[in-house]
Write a protein that holds these residues in place. Structure first.
Motif, PDB file in Angstrom:
ATOM      1  N   PHE A 179      -9.054  10.605   4.009  1.00 35.20           N
ATOM      2  CA  PHE A 179      -9.161  10.333   2.736  1.00 35.20           C
ATOM      3  C   PHE A 179     -10.294   9.386   2.374  1.00 35.20           C
ATOM      4  O   PHE A 179     -10.799   8.877   3.110  1.00 35.20           O
ATOM      5  CB  PHE A 179      -7.614   9.757   2.271  1.00 35.20           C
ATOM      6  CG  PHE A 179      -7.270   8.997   3.580  1.00 35.20           C
ATOM      7  CD1 PHE A 179      -6.218   9.375   4.328  1.00 35.20           C
ATOM      8  CD2 PHE A 179      -7.599   7.567   3.714  1.00 35.20           C
ATOM      9  CE1 PHE A 179      -5.630   8.535   5.437  1.00 35.20           C
ATOM     10  CE2 PHE A 179      -7.405   6.781   4.705  1.00 35.20           C
ATOM     11  CZ  PHE A 179      -5.873   7.292   5.415  1.00 35.20           C
ATOM     12  N   ASP A 180     -10.530   9.183   0.941  1.00 41.71           N
ATOM     13  CA  ASP A 180     -11.643   8.341   0.588  1.00 41.71           C
ATOM     14  C   ASP A 180     -11.415   7.008   0.951  1.00 41.71           C
ATOM     15  O   ASP A 180     -10.406   6.247   0.985  1.00 41.71           O
ATOM     16  CB  ASP A 180     -11.662   8.331  -0.825  1.00 41.71           C
ATOM     17  CG  ASP A 180     -12.258   9.700  -1.491  1.00 41.71           C
ATOM     18  OD1 ASP A 180     -12.792  10.573  -0.626  1.00 41.71           O
ATOM     19  OD2 ASP A 180     -11.623  10.188  -2.562  1.00 41.71           O
ATOM     20  N   ALA A 181     -12.620   6.318   0.890  1.00 40.93           N
ATOM     21  CA  ALA A 181     -12.484   4.753   1.163  1.00 40.93           C
ATOM     22  C   ALA A 181     -12.761   4.006  -0.410  1.00 40.93           C
ATOM     23  O   ALA A 181     -13.509   4.850  -1.271  1.00 40.93           O
ATOM     24  CB  ALA A 181     -13.776   4.243   2.103  1.00 40.93           C
ATOM     25  N   PRO A 182     -12.377   3.063  -0.839  1.00 43.05           N
ATOM     26  CA  PRO A 182     -11.421   1.964   0.263  1.00 43.05           C
ATOM     27  C   PRO A 182     -10.310   2.804   0.241  1.00 43.05           C
ATOM     28  O   PRO A 182      -9.700   3.236  -0.488  1.00 43.05           O
ATOM     29  CB  PRO A 182     -11.535   0.906  -0.397  1.00 43.05           C
ATOM     30  CG  PRO A 182     -12.000   1.018  -1.821  1.00 43.05           C
ATOM     31  CD  PRO A 182     -12.744   2.358  -1.981  1.00 43.05           C
ATOM     32  N   THR A 183      -9.597   2.448   1.355  1.00 42.16           N
ATOM     33  CA  THR A 183      -8.218   3.071   1.628  1.00 42.16           C
ATOM     34  C   THR A 183      -7.287   2.411   1.062  1.00 42.16           C
ATOM     35  O   THR A 183      -7.341   1.229   0.592  1.00 42.16           O
ATOM     36  CB  THR A 183      -7.946   3.114   3.040  1.00 42.16           C
ATOM     37  OG1 THR A 183      -6.659   3.755   3.328  1.00 42.16           O
ATOM     38  CG2 THR A 183      -7.793   1.901   3.733  1.00 42.16           C
ATOM     39  N   GLN A 184      -6.080   3.285   0.512  1.00 46.10           N
ATOM     40  CA  GLN A 184      -4.895   2.597   0.234  1.00 46.10           C
ATOM     41  C   GLN A 184      -3.953   2.563   1.011  1.00 46.10           C
ATOM     42  O   GLN A 184      -2.642   2.108   0.762  1.00 46.10           O
ATOM     43  CB  GLN A 184      -4.533   3.493  -1.463  1.00 46.10           C
ATOM     44  CG  GLN A 184      -5.729   3.597  -2.385  1.00 46.10           C
ATOM     45  CD  GLN A 184      -5.995   2.119  -2.800  1.00 46.10           C
ATOM     46  OE1 GLN A 184      -5.026   1.225  -3.126  1.00 46.10           O
ATOM     47  NE2 GLN A 184      -7.298   1.895  -2.951  1.00 46.10           N
ATOM     48  N   TYR A 185      -4.103   2.995   2.135  1.00 45.59           N
ATOM     49  CA  TYR A 185      -2.969   2.992   3.078  1.00 45.59           C
ATOM     50  C   TYR A 185      -3.147   1.808   3.863  1.00 45.59           C
ATOM     51  O   TYR A 185      -4.260   1.387   4.445  1.00 45.59           O
ATOM     52  CB  TYR A 185      -3.415   4.286   4.162  1.00 45.59           C
ATOM     53  CG  TYR A 185      -2.980   5.618   3.472  1.00 45.59           C
ATOM     54  CD1 TYR A 185      -1.634   6.054   3.140  1.00 45.59           C
ATOM     55  CD2 TYR A 185      -3.922   6.266   3.097  1.00 45.59           C
ATOM     56  CE1 TYR A 185      -1.461   7.267   2.625  1.00 45.59           C
ATOM     57  CE2 TYR A 185      -3.873   7.573   2.461  1.00 45.59           C
ATOM     58  CZ  TYR A 185      -2.655   8.003   2.192  1.00 45.59           C
ATOM     59  OH  TYR A 185      -2.386   9.470   1.702  1.00 45.59           O
ATOM     60  N   ARG A 186      -1.926   1.104   4.001  1.00 42.48           N
ATOM     61  CA  ARG A 186      -1.697  -0.072   4.683  1.00 42.48           C
ATOM     62  C   ARG A 186      -0.464  -0.131   5.310  1.00 42.48           C
ATOM     63  O   ARG A 186       0.825   0.645   5.005  1.00 42.48           O
ATOM     64  CB  ARG A 186      -1.580  -1.295   3.954  1.00 42.48           C
ATOM     65  CG  ARG A 186      -2.899  -1.543   2.906  1.00 42.48           C
ATOM     66  CD  ARG A 186      -3.115  -2.572   2.030  1.00 42.48           C
ATOM     67  NE  ARG A 186      -4.134  -3.178   1.335  1.00 42.48           N
ATOM     68  CZ  ARG A 186      -4.950  -2.482   0.801  1.00 42.48           C
ATOM     69  NH1 ARG A 186      -4.783  -1.101   0.693  1.00 42.48           N
ATOM     70  NH2 ARG A 186      -6.155  -3.079   0.293  1.00 42.48           N
TER      71      ARG A 186
END
Length: 97
Positions: free
Chosen positions: A58-65
């Motif tokens: 998926f694209d950067a910056p990531t939204q996964y945390r």
């Protein structure tokens, strides 16, 4: 962790943490590091097919945390497996008895 993911090993530790594994011949890399601003562990997932180009899931910056480094590794691996082997959706083609 999904038992179908093979050769799981943490290859980097420190500011940058990397967990690698193989799923159906495709190398999965989950990269994470602690973010003091959000008090969370953002992570990226990379897929590399045998003999192919490394690609970001998926694209950067990531939204996964995640709440922890281990959580980031587990969630990243789950996202990769789900991407590589999506669940069957839709209507059943025939009635099974």
């Amino acid at each position: 962790m999904n038992p179908q993911i093979e050769k799981v090993v943490q290859t980097e530790t420190g500011v940058r943490n990397v967990l690698e594994g193989t799923f159906k011949g495709i190398k999965i890399e989950v990269v994470t590091g602690y973010d003091i601003t959000h008090d969370r562990w953002p992570f990226h997932v990379f897929l590399t097919p045998a003999g192919g180009q490394r690609a970001r899931l998926f694209d950067a910056p990531t939204q996964y945390r995640a709440n922890s480094m281990q959580g980031a590794f587990e969630q990243g691996m789950q996202l990769a497996v789900h991407h590589l082997e999506p669940p069957e959706v839709g209507f059943q083609r025939e009635v099974k008895r």
